[in-house]
Design an enzyme around this catalytic site. Structure first.
Site, short mmCIF file in Angstrom:
data_model
loop_
_atom_site.label_atom_id
_atom_site.label_comp_id
_atom_site.label_asym_id
_atom_site.label_seq_id
_atom_site.Cartn_x
_atom_site.Cartn_y
_atom_site.Cartn_z
CE LYS A 1 -4.28 0.50 2.58
NZ LYS A 1 -4.76 0.76 3.93
C1 E4P Z 1 -8.12 1.08 4.30
O1 E4P Z 1 -7.40 0.70 3.41
C2 E4P Z 1 -8.00 2.41 4.91
O2 E4P Z 1 -6.75 2.60 5.44
C3 E4P Z 1 -9.09 2.59 5.94
O3 E4P Z 1 -10.31 2.12 5.40
C4 E4P Z 1 -9.20 4.01 6.44
O4 E4P Z 1 -10.35 4.15 7.22
P1 E4P Z 1 -10.59 5.40 8.19
O5 E4P Z 1 -10.78 6.62 7.35
O6 E4P Z 1 -11.81 5.04 8.95
O7 E4P Z 1 -9.36 5.50 9.04
#
Ligand code: E4P
Length: 231
Positions: free
Chosen positions: A95
């Site tokens: 990522k």
């Molecule tokens: C997933 O890949 C993201 O990092 C995550 O869904 C972020 O979610 P949040 O905005 O609730 O922290």
């Protein structure tokens, strides 16, 4: 794992768990509906500080893709760390946050066959740019748009239209899903994947009419006074 249950050329939305908690992930695997996991530094900060073991365990527990985010900042270091992460297990997806300076890194990594999930996508143009680089997943964030009073779900809709227009193979991974409405709309719009916090997925099972219905069937069955169904 779920059986193929779709007509040729169609696909069911995949469900990823948005957590780095090994116990929670383990508890969901037997349901057969979990296709992968997404982690990020904030989620990891809530777990055991032995990050390598946590991530290795998650990759073992889950058959599908596990997204692991880079924490380096300098592009060269991001590249090196991405390579290191990609070697952790076969099902790892690296990522990387959206940023102009990381585009050359992402471009190089995709050429080398490293699976990439570009995170922190907040606009259609950002998504187009990384689709052009052949990344495996594009992660538009819904909830963080909502946090600043903008309907984040529109972004998912726009990305799906773009995907239909151009037929690119990058998957749209609806992220920052905070409530059941986000999830329902992501399904209706046709996101390829939704990554869901386990606490939210739990709520799906607490529908009052489902719970009431189960109790009613049970009470009526007991009225028969039988031990087994076929006695
Ligand atoms: C997933 O890949 C993201 O990092 C995550 O869904 C972020 O979610 P949040 O905005 O609730 O922290």
């Amino acid at each position: 794992m779920e059986k193929e249950n779709v007509k040729k050329g169609k696909k069911l939305m995949k469900i990823f768990l948005d957590t780095a908690n090994r116990e929670l992930i383990k508890s969901w695997i037997p349901t057969g509906v979990i296709n992968g996991v997404t982690t990020n530094p904030s989620l990891l900060s809530k777990e055991d500080p032995d990050v390598k073991s946590v991530l290795k365990d998650i990759c073992d527990i889950v058959k599908g893709d596990v997204s692991i985010e880079v924490v380096e900042k300098e592009p060269e270091k991001v590249y090196k760390q991405a390579i290191q992460i990609s070697k952790l297990a076969k099902n790892v997806v690296v990522k990387i946050p959206f940023s102009r300076e990381y585009l050359p890194v992402i471009s190089q990594l995709t050429k080398e066959g490293v699976k990439i999930n570009v995170t922190l996508i907040f606009s259609l143009v950002q998504a187009l740019l990384v689709a052009k680089l052949g990344v495996k997943y594009i992660s538009p964030f819904i909830g963080r748009w909502d946090d600043i009073d903008v309907d984040g779900i529109n972004l998912i809709q726009d990305l799906v239209i773009m995907q239909e227009n151009y037929g690119f193979e990058s998957k749209i991974l609806a992220a920052s899903i905070r409530n059941v409405i986000h999830l329902q709309k992501s399904i209706l719009i046709g996101a390829d994947v939704a990554t869901i916090p386990p606490t939210l997925l739990d709520k799906v099972f607490n529908h009052p009419l489902t719970l009431q219905g189960i109790d009613k069937f049970d009470a009526d069955w007991k009225k028969l006074g039988k031990k087994n169904l076929f006695d």
